[in-house]
Design a protein around this motif. Structure first.
Motif, PDB file in Angstrom:
ATOM      1  N   THR B 101      28.537  47.491  48.545  1.00  0.00           N
ATOM      2  CA  THR B 101      28.411  47.318  47.103  1.00  0.00           C
ATOM      3  C   THR B 101      29.334  46.243  46.544  1.00  0.00           C
ATOM      4  O   THR B 101      29.086  45.725  45.474  1.00  0.00           O
ATOM      5  CB  THR B 101      28.727  48.628  46.365  1.00  0.00           C
ATOM      6  OG1 THR B 101      30.080  48.998  46.652  1.00  0.00           O
ATOM      7  CG2 THR B 101      27.792  49.740  46.794  1.00  0.00           C
ATOM      8  N   TYR B 102      30.400  45.960  47.284  1.00  0.00           N
ATOM      9  CA  TYR B 102      31.342  44.933  46.845  1.00  0.00           C
ATOM     10  C   TYR B 102      31.907  45.207  45.461  1.00  0.00           C
ATOM     11  O   TYR B 102      32.220  44.282  44.718  1.00  0.00           O
ATOM     12  CB  TYR B 102      30.691  43.546  46.868  1.00  0.00           C
ATOM     13  CG  TYR B 102      30.281  43.112  48.245  1.00  0.00           C
ATOM     14  CD1 TYR B 102      29.042  43.444  48.747  1.00  0.00           C
ATOM     15  CD2 TYR B 102      31.144  42.376  49.031  1.00  0.00           C
ATOM     16  CE1 TYR B 102      28.662  43.056  50.009  1.00  0.00           C
ATOM     17  CE2 TYR B 102      30.775  41.970  50.299  1.00  0.00           C
ATOM     18  CZ  TYR B 102      29.523  42.316  50.782  1.00  0.00           C
ATOM     19  OH  TYR B 102      29.164  41.915  52.028  1.00  0.00           O
ATOM     20  N   LYS B 103      32.020  46.471  45.099  1.00  0.00           N
ATOM     21  CA  LYS B 103      32.605  46.760  43.805  1.00  0.00           C
ATOM     22  C   LYS B 103      34.085  46.443  43.827  1.00  0.00           C
ATOM     23  O   LYS B 103      34.777  46.684  44.794  1.00  0.00           O
ATOM     24  CB  LYS B 103      32.395  48.233  43.448  1.00  0.00           C
ATOM     25  CG  LYS B 103      30.947  48.577  43.139  1.00  0.00           C
ATOM     26  CD  LYS B 103      30.809  50.002  42.666  1.00  0.00           C
ATOM     27  CE  LYS B 103      31.091  50.983  43.779  1.00  0.00           C
ATOM     28  NZ  LYS B 103      30.857  52.389  43.323  1.00  0.00           N
ATOM     29  N   TYR B 104      34.539  45.931  42.704  1.00  0.00           N
ATOM     30  CA  TYR B 104      35.949  45.607  42.574  1.00  0.00           C
ATOM     31  C   TYR B 104      36.735  46.831  42.101  1.00  0.00           C
ATOM     32  O   TYR B 104      36.266  47.591  41.251  1.00  0.00           O
ATOM     33  CB  TYR B 104      36.147  44.530  41.509  1.00  0.00           C
ATOM     34  CG  TYR B 104      35.879  43.113  41.919  1.00  0.00           C
ATOM     35  CD1 TYR B 104      36.504  42.070  41.239  1.00  0.00           C
ATOM     36  CD2 TYR B 104      35.016  42.780  42.937  1.00  0.00           C
ATOM     37  CE1 TYR B 104      36.266  40.751  41.569  1.00  0.00           C
ATOM     38  CE2 TYR B 104      34.762  41.469  43.273  1.00  0.00           C
ATOM     39  CZ  TYR B 104      35.397  40.457  42.584  1.00  0.00           C
ATOM     40  OH  TYR B 104      35.150  39.141  42.897  1.00  0.00           O
ATOM     41  N   PHE B 106      40.372  47.064  40.308  1.00  0.00           N
ATOM     42  CA  PHE B 106      41.421  46.234  39.729  1.00  0.00           C
ATOM     43  C   PHE B 106      42.732  46.993  39.652  1.00  0.00           C
ATOM     44  O   PHE B 106      42.759  48.212  39.437  1.00  0.00           O
ATOM     45  CB  PHE B 106      41.048  45.813  38.307  1.00  0.00           C
ATOM     46  CG  PHE B 106      40.059  44.692  38.243  1.00  0.00           C
ATOM     47  CD1 PHE B 106      38.700  44.941  38.287  1.00  0.00           C
ATOM     48  CD2 PHE B 106      40.491  43.374  38.139  1.00  0.00           C
ATOM     49  CE1 PHE B 106      37.788  43.912  38.226  1.00  0.00           C
ATOM     50  CE2 PHE B 106      39.578  42.338  38.079  1.00  0.00           C
ATOM     51  CZ  PHE B 106      38.220  42.606  38.130  1.00  0.00           C
TER      52      PHE B 106
END
Lengths: 114, 116
Positions: B101-104, B106
């Motif tokens: 998903t490559y969700k960040y 932070f």
């Protein structure tokens, strides 16, 4: 012209009103995201979309909905705004095809719910 | 689980001083990406750098440099000879590739104030 644009840039509304924030991009990216930023909490993901037919919830999707009208457009709606949705909202885009998936952000929309 | 910690909430330096912003991350993935973004007072988020987990080479770009150390799960950012225009909030972020998903995720950001 900016690659990722957001409208409006600022909005003040009242509790219970329906609000739509819009995001458009000219980068040709397939992936789009909505985040909110609150002081001291960084950015948190609301929704994301990997293409027009794909919508996914992020970590804080309650109270929000989205629509991916086209590859270049991704809108965020607050069906019935409440004061704790006062925040800075960012749209972002990325393109996995480039192999980096680096996200590029719009200028932000400052939303105040009274 | 993913986590990014930026323990320094706010840093103040005098112009021309060097300053290092710390970023510590947690991940179980072997393939991941790390990022730094700058948020100046105008509010936009500006991409600074992306580093993948297989590339531990340090990088220098003008007055900016980044030190990636997998052994300590850190990706620190140094500004050399700081300038007033460097005043901003800086965010570190992590993206896991194997999840697909490559969700960040932070960090909470570090506010840098450079005083003239």
């Amino acid at each position: 012209d900016a690659d990722v644009t957001q409208t409006p840039r600022n909005r003040i509304t009242k509790t219970g009103k329906r609000i739509m924030l819009e995001c458009s991009q000219t980068k040709g990216h397939d992936r789009m995201y909505w985040y909110r930023q609150d002081p001291g909490l960084g950015l948190r993901l609301i929704y994301y979309s990997f293409d027009v037919k794909d919508i996914n919830k992020g970590e804080i999707s309650d109270g929000y909905s989205v629509s991916r009208q086209a590859q270049a457009k991704f809108s965020l709606s607050l069906e019935s705004a409440i004061p704790n949705q006062t925040a800075l909202y960012f749209c972002a885009t990325s393109d996995l095809q480039t192999g980096t998936d680096t996200q590029y952000f719009g200028p932000g929309t400052r939303l105040t719910v009274l | 689980a993913q986590k990014v910690t930026q323990a320094q909430t706010e840093i103040s330096v005098v112009e021309k001083e060097d300053v290092t912003l710390d970023c510590v991350y947690e991940t179980r993935d072997t393939t991941y990406y790390l990022f730094w973004y700058k948020q100046p007072p105008s509010g936009e988020l500006v991409f600074l750098i992306r580093r993948n987990s297989f590339d531990e080479q340090n990088e220098i770009s003008g007055r900016y440099s980044w030190n990636f150390q997998k052994s300590t799960s850190s990706f620190n950012f140094t500004i050399t000879a700081s300038q007033v225009v460097d005043s901003a909030v800086y965010f570190c972020a992590l993206s896991e590739a194997t999840s697909g998903t490559y969700k960040y995720i932070f960090g909470t950001g570090t506010r840098l104030k450079v005083l003239a």
